[in-house]
Write a protein that holds these residues in place. Structure first.
Motif, PDB file in Angstrom:
ATOM      1  N   PRO A 120      -8.391   2.374  -5.029  1.00  0.00           N
ATOM      2  CA  PRO A 120      -7.361   3.293  -5.526  1.00  0.00           C
ATOM      3  C   PRO A 120      -6.378   3.654  -4.415  1.00  0.00           C
ATOM      4  O   PRO A 120      -6.782   3.974  -3.296  1.00  0.00           O
ATOM      5  CB  PRO A 120      -8.167   4.515  -5.968  1.00  0.00           C
ATOM      6  CG  PRO A 120      -9.529   3.983  -6.281  1.00  0.00           C
ATOM      7  CD  PRO A 120      -9.751   2.881  -5.285  1.00  0.00           C
ATOM      8  N   GLY A 121      -5.096   3.589  -4.715  1.00  0.00           N
ATOM      9  CA  GLY A 121      -4.075   3.901  -3.718  1.00  0.00           C
ATOM     10  C   GLY A 121      -3.583   2.694  -2.948  1.00  0.00           C
ATOM     11  O   GLY A 121      -2.590   2.810  -2.215  1.00  0.00           O
ATOM     12  N   SER A 122      -4.254   1.548  -3.079  1.00  0.00           N
ATOM     13  CA  SER A 122      -3.734   0.336  -2.455  1.00  0.00           C
ATOM     14  C   SER A 122      -2.500  -0.121  -3.225  1.00  0.00           C
ATOM     15  O   SER A 122      -2.207   0.370  -4.315  1.00  0.00           O
ATOM     16  CB  SER A 122      -4.804  -0.763  -2.446  1.00  0.00           C
ATOM     17  OG  SER A 122      -5.200  -1.100  -3.774  1.00  0.00           O
ATOM     18  N   THR A 123      -1.748  -1.053  -2.669  1.00  0.00           N
ATOM     19  CA  THR A 123      -0.512  -1.484  -3.324  1.00  0.00           C
ATOM     20  C   THR A 123      -0.507  -2.990  -3.549  1.00  0.00           C
ATOM     21  O   THR A 123      -1.156  -3.751  -2.824  1.00  0.00           O
ATOM     22  CB  THR A 123       0.722  -1.097  -2.498  1.00  0.00           C
ATOM     23  OG1 THR A 123       0.651  -1.720  -1.207  1.00  0.00           O
ATOM     24  CG2 THR A 123       0.826   0.405  -2.336  1.00  0.00           C
ATOM     25  N   ILE A 124       0.209  -3.383  -4.575  1.00  0.00           N
ATOM     26  CA  ILE A 124       0.544  -4.792  -4.775  1.00  0.00           C
ATOM     27  C   ILE A 124       2.059  -4.895  -4.759  1.00  0.00           C
ATOM     28  O   ILE A 124       2.766  -3.965  -5.155  1.00  0.00           O
ATOM     29  CB  ILE A 124      -0.012  -5.337  -6.104  1.00  0.00           C
ATOM     30  CG1 ILE A 124       0.495  -4.518  -7.294  1.00  0.00           C
ATOM     31  CG2 ILE A 124      -1.531  -5.366  -6.082  1.00  0.00           C
ATOM     32  CD1 ILE A 124       0.142  -5.118  -8.641  1.00  0.00           C
ATOM     33  N   THR A 125       2.571  -6.013  -4.275  1.00  0.00           N
ATOM     34  CA  THR A 125       4.018  -6.224  -4.226  1.00  0.00           C
ATOM     35  C   THR A 125       4.410  -7.221  -5.296  1.00  0.00           C
ATOM     36  O   THR A 125       3.871  -8.334  -5.358  1.00  0.00           O
ATOM     37  CB  THR A 125       4.451  -6.735  -2.846  1.00  0.00           C
ATOM     38  OG1 THR A 125       4.122  -5.761  -1.860  1.00  0.00           O
ATOM     39  CG2 THR A 125       5.953  -6.992  -2.814  1.00  0.00           C
ATOM     40  N   ILE A 126       5.334  -6.814  -6.161  1.00  0.00           N
ATOM     41  CA  ILE A 126       5.874  -7.719  -7.165  1.00  0.00           C
ATOM     42  C   ILE A 126       7.345  -7.948  -6.864  1.00  0.00           C
ATOM     43  O   ILE A 126       8.043  -7.066  -6.355  1.00  0.00           O
ATOM     44  CB  ILE A 126       5.687  -7.174  -8.592  1.00  0.00           C
ATOM     45  CG1 ILE A 126       6.398  -5.827  -8.778  1.00  0.00           C
ATOM     46  CG2 ILE A 126       4.201  -7.027  -8.905  1.00  0.00           C
ATOM     47  CD1 ILE A 126       6.395  -5.338 -10.218  1.00  0.00           C
ATOM     48  N   THR A 127       7.808  -9.143  -7.161  1.00  0.00           N
ATOM     49  CA  THR A 127       9.198  -9.516  -6.886  1.00  0.00           C
ATOM     50  C   THR A 127       9.832 -10.058  -8.152  1.00  0.00           C
ATOM     51  O   THR A 127       9.238 -10.903  -8.836  1.00  0.00           O
ATOM     52  CB  THR A 127       9.270 -10.574  -5.774  1.00  0.00           C
ATOM     53  OG1 THR A 127       8.691 -10.033  -4.575  1.00  0.00           O
ATOM     54  CG2 THR A 127      10.715 -10.968  -5.487  1.00  0.00           C
ATOM     55  N   ALA A 128      11.008  -9.549  -8.481  1.00  0.00           N
ATOM     56  CA  ALA A 128      11.802 -10.054  -9.603  1.00  0.00           C
ATOM     57  C   ALA A 128      12.940 -10.895  -9.062  1.00  0.00           C
ATOM     58  O   ALA A 128      13.584 -10.524  -8.073  1.00  0.00           O
ATOM     59  CB  ALA A 128      12.345  -8.896 -10.429  1.00  0.00           C
ATOM     60  N   LEU A 129      13.206 -12.047  -9.711  1.00  0.00           N
ATOM     61  CA  LEU A 129      14.245 -12.969  -9.261  1.00  0.00           C
ATOM     62  C   LEU A 129      15.207 -13.249 -10.410  1.00  0.00           C
ATOM     63  O   LEU A 129      14.771 -13.449 -11.565  1.00  0.00           O
ATOM     64  CB  LEU A 129      13.634 -14.286  -8.772  1.00  0.00           C
ATOM     65  CG  LEU A 129      12.553 -14.182  -7.687  1.00  0.00           C
ATOM     66  CD1 LEU A 129      11.174 -14.239  -8.334  1.00  0.00           C
ATOM     67  CD2 LEU A 129      12.716 -15.283  -6.666  1.00  0.00           C
ATOM     68  N   SER A 130      16.500 -13.278 -10.087  1.00  0.00           N
ATOM     69  CA  SER A 130      17.504 -13.580 -11.097  1.00  0.00           C
ATOM     70  C   SER A 130      18.777 -14.075 -10.431  1.00  0.00           C
ATOM     71  O   SER A 130      19.262 -13.449  -9.472  1.00  0.00           O
ATOM     72  CB  SER A 130      17.812 -12.341 -11.940  1.00  0.00           C
ATOM     73  OG  SER A 130      18.721 -12.639 -12.984  1.00  0.00           O
ATOM     74  N   ASP A 131      19.290 -15.209 -10.884  1.00  0.00           N
ATOM     75  CA  ASP A 131      20.567 -15.764 -10.393  1.00  0.00           C
ATOM     76  C   ASP A 131      20.597 -15.871  -8.871  1.00  0.00           C
ATOM     77  O   ASP A 131      21.597 -15.557  -8.226  1.00  0.00           O
ATOM     78  CB  ASP A 131      21.750 -14.906 -10.867  1.00  0.00           C
ATOM     79  CG  ASP A 131      21.870 -14.874 -12.396  1.00  0.00           C
ATOM     80  OD1 ASP A 131      21.376 -15.812 -13.043  1.00  0.00           O
ATOM     81  OD2 ASP A 131      22.436 -13.899 -12.920  1.00  0.00           O
ATOM     82  N   GLY A 132      19.489 -16.311  -8.283  1.00  0.00           N
ATOM     83  CA  GLY A 132      19.434 -16.514  -6.842  1.00  0.00           C
ATOM     84  C   GLY A 132      19.202 -15.264  -6.032  1.00  0.00           C
ATOM     85  O   GLY A 132      19.128 -15.319  -4.800  1.00  0.00           O
ATOM     86  N   PHE A 177      -7.051   7.225 -10.613  1.00  0.00           N
ATOM     87  CA  PHE A 177      -6.972   7.932  -9.335  1.00  0.00           C
ATOM     88  C   PHE A 177      -6.060   7.200  -8.344  1.00  0.00           C
ATOM     89  O   PHE A 177      -6.222   6.003  -8.108  1.00  0.00           O
ATOM     90  CB  PHE A 177      -8.364   8.108  -8.741  1.00  0.00           C
ATOM     91  CG  PHE A 177      -9.307   8.872  -9.647  1.00  0.00           C
ATOM     92  CD1 PHE A 177      -9.103  10.215  -9.892  1.00  0.00           C
ATOM     93  CD2 PHE A 177     -10.373   8.229 -10.261  1.00  0.00           C
ATOM     94  CE1 PHE A 177      -9.951  10.918 -10.735  1.00  0.00           C
ATOM     95  CE2 PHE A 177     -11.229   8.920 -11.103  1.00  0.00           C
ATOM     96  CZ  PHE A 177     -11.020  10.267 -11.346  1.00  0.00           C
ATOM     97  N   PRO A 178      -5.117   7.920  -7.701  1.00  0.00           N
ATOM     98  CA  PRO A 178      -4.179   7.292  -6.768  1.00  0.00           C
ATOM     99  C   PRO A 178      -4.702   7.215  -5.339  1.00  0.00           C
ATOM    100  O   PRO A 178      -3.966   6.825  -4.425  1.00  0.00           O
ATOM    101  CB  PRO A 178      -2.968   8.227  -6.842  1.00  0.00           C
ATOM    102  CG  PRO A 178      -3.571   9.576  -7.087  1.00  0.00           C
ATOM    103  CD  PRO A 178      -4.758   9.329  -7.977  1.00  0.00           C
ATOM    104  N   SER A 179      -5.963   7.592  -5.133  1.00  0.00           N
ATOM    105  CA  SER A 179      -6.581   7.587  -3.811  1.00  0.00           C
ATOM    106  C   SER A 179      -8.083   7.417  -4.030  1.00  0.00           C
ATOM    107  O   SER A 179      -8.597   7.784  -5.093  1.00  0.00           O
ATOM    108  CB  SER A 179      -6.284   8.909  -3.087  1.00  0.00           C
ATOM    109  OG  SER A 179      -6.899   8.972  -1.815  1.00  0.00           O
ATOM    110  N   PRO A 180      -8.820   6.863  -3.063  1.00  0.00           N
ATOM    111  CA  PRO A 180     -10.257   6.666  -3.265  1.00  0.00           C
ATOM    112  C   PRO A 180     -11.003   7.968  -3.529  1.00  0.00           C
ATOM    113  O   PRO A 180     -10.706   9.012  -2.938  1.00  0.00           O
ATOM    114  CB  PRO A 180     -10.699   6.032  -1.937  1.00  0.00           C
ATOM    115  CG  PRO A 180      -9.487   5.346  -1.417  1.00  0.00           C
ATOM    116  CD  PRO A 180      -8.343   6.244  -1.809  1.00  0.00           C
ATOM    117  N   VAL A 181     -11.966   7.914  -4.434  1.00  0.00           N
ATOM    118  CA  VAL A 181     -12.842   9.040  -4.717  1.00  0.00           C
ATOM    119  C   VAL A 181     -13.876   9.156  -3.599  1.00  0.00           C
ATOM    120  O   VAL A 181     -14.541   8.177  -3.259  1.00  0.00           O
ATOM    121  CB  VAL A 181     -13.548   8.861  -6.071  1.00  0.00           C
ATOM    122  CG1 VAL A 181     -14.546   9.984  -6.316  1.00  0.00           C
ATOM    123  CG2 VAL A 181     -12.535   8.785  -7.196  1.00  0.00           C
TER     124      VAL A 181
END
Length: 468
Positions: free
Chosen positions: A92-104, A143-147
């Motif tokens: 909980p609270g870790s992040t993932i990175t997502i990327t959106a691509l459009s028209d270069g 939960f946004p942080s570890p319990v």
């Protein structure tokens, strides 16, 4: 001779090499560790306008998918898709990175994972607003942080997160959720006025929070002085426990609070019908049984830790021995006495070399440094795990244990090999063995994930918590 004229033409328009701007987001920049959330992409042309027809694609970590995978923007330059994540045990609270691509062009966002590194068995209405769970089941992914700690009473549950916040869920007729209302809630939510919390404890219809500055907050019912604020008025928001400024631990009994102070002394407040305040007094009528402010417990040496039973209390001393006081109708003081109660401090049996204690409703447990578990008090529903009935002195009942905890009439031990031994009352499925059968002697369960910590509930609790 003809004239030759050279001319250059300036085009009527020029094609810009600038790319559009792409941004991607989810509500609150969060997503469940496993589940669906709407991802929104905004594509803005180089000239600041928006238009339809921009095709969007995505890159993301393994286990993350999008449906549709290539949405197209509307006239406002917006495209939406459903993002699905599948790692239920993400921290909980870790992040993932997502990327959106459009028209270069591309835009990335770090999305916080809402998760739950904890399991529960027992009363679902207390912990997740749904049904009772008979085997250890992961808590909702919110939960946004570890319990780091979980406690409960029969009506509500409380989670302490690594970020120092406290979350609550359950019934709220006495303000025991601490959210300023008396409205029941079936979903976990943060208690807004609490921060920098180091420990939580529960009593019958409320809870305590130990802050980093050594003070304690309390909320819930207060007819017996359980809040320790000098009144008998209940509070639906955290209130200050009077005069406590150097606490290092807090414990909750049925209707009592206890604080271990930095100097090794202990103070207590609340119900005193059985002398559970521990100062040599007993309140046997409505004018004397509520102690509304913290009072010194008459210990004979410094304590290292404290726990509470339903109407009794226990201190593990720095000499690795145990002291007890309060109700003794089931022998829960462990001093081989048949006295109804003791308002002064008694020594529990002949135990030594103890490293941990736990308190049930009418029974108690001790774990020695060599891994031996001792139990005493009431054996109702198999609470002592010996199958031999009540005992007013400690009896050895288990070995090879690394830590233990207790509920109202149930015991839990984490074994050195990673399994759990459980015993006692099981009518809510709180033992986690897949049944509702009481266990007079310990049975073994193996959770679906590794367990690092058993969580102490309260002497009124019918739930078991495990931290992964």
């Amino acid at each position: 001779m003809p004239a030759i004229v050279a001319a250059t033409a300036t085009p009527a328009f020029a094609v810009s090499a600038q790319k559009p701007t792409v941004t991607v987001s989810t509500p609150g920049m969060q997503s469940p560790a496993a589940g669906d959330v709407t991802a929104t992409v905004q594509v803005t042309d180089a000239d600041g306008t928006t238009s339809a027809g921009h095709v969007v694609s995505f890159t993301s970590p393994e286990g993350v998918s999008f449906s549709p995978p290539t949405p197209t923007t509307s006239g406002s330059g917006v495209a939406t898709t459903t993002m699905t994540t599948t790692n239920a045990w993400a921290t909980p609270g870790s992040t993932i990175t997502i990327t959106a691509l459009s028209d270069g062009a591309s835009g990335s966002a770090a999305i916080t994972q809402l998760g739950a590194n904890a399991l529960v068995s027992g009363s679902g209405s207390v912990t997740n607003g749904t049904t009772t769970t008979w085997t250890p089941t992961q808590l909702p992914l919110v939960f946004p942080s570890p319990v780091t700690a979980l406690v409960s009473n029969r009506q509500a549950a409380y989670a302490l997160l690594e970020n120092g916040t406290v979350w609550s869920v359950g019934s709220n007729g006495y303000g025991q959720l601490g959210d300023g209302t008396k409205t029941d809630r079936s979903t976990w939510a943060v208690i807004p006025s609490l921060s920098n919390v180091k420990q939580v404890a529960a009593f019958s219809a409320g809870a305590y929070a130990l802050l980093g500055d050594g003070s304690i907050r309390s909320w819930g019912t207060n007819n017996l002085g359980q809040l320790g604020n000098g009144t008998t008025t209940q509070s639906s928001s955290p209130t200050v426990v009077s005069g406590v400024t150097s606490a290092v631990a807090v414990a909750g009994g049925g209707d009592n609070g206890y604080a271990l102070l930095r100097d090794g002394s202990v103070v207590s407040w609340g119900f005193n019908y059985y002398g559970q305040i521990g100062n040599g007094t007993v309140g046997r009528d409505s004018s004397t049984w509520a102690v509304t402010r913290p009072t010194q417990v008459g210990l004979d040496e410094r304590a290292d830790s404290i726990v509470a039973g339903g109407t009794s209390a226990y201190a593990l001393m720095r000499s690795a021995t145990i002291r007890a006081w309060g109700d003794n109708r089931s022998g829960q003081l462990g001093n081989n006495s048949s006295a109804e109660y003791s308002s002064t401090i008694v020594v529990v049996g002949n135990l030594s070399g103890i490293k941990q204690i736990a308190g049930g409703g009418k029974s108690a447990y001790a774990l020695s440094k060599s891994g031996q578990v001792f139990a005493w008090g009431s054996d109702s529903s198999g609470a002592l795990g010996t199958g031999n009935g009540n005992s007013s002195k400690p009896v050895r009942m288990l070995s090879g244990v690394s830590s233990l905890t207790a509920g109202a009439a149930s015991g839990y031990a984490l074994r050195s090999e990673g399994t759990l031994s459980v015993w006692g009352s099981n009518y809510q499925g709180q033992l986690g063995d897949g049944t509702t059968t009481d266990r007079a002697t310990p049975v073994t369960i193996t959770p679906s994930v590794s367990v690092s910590k058993l969580m102490t509930s309260s002497p009124t609790s019918t739930t078991q918590f495990l931290v992964h």
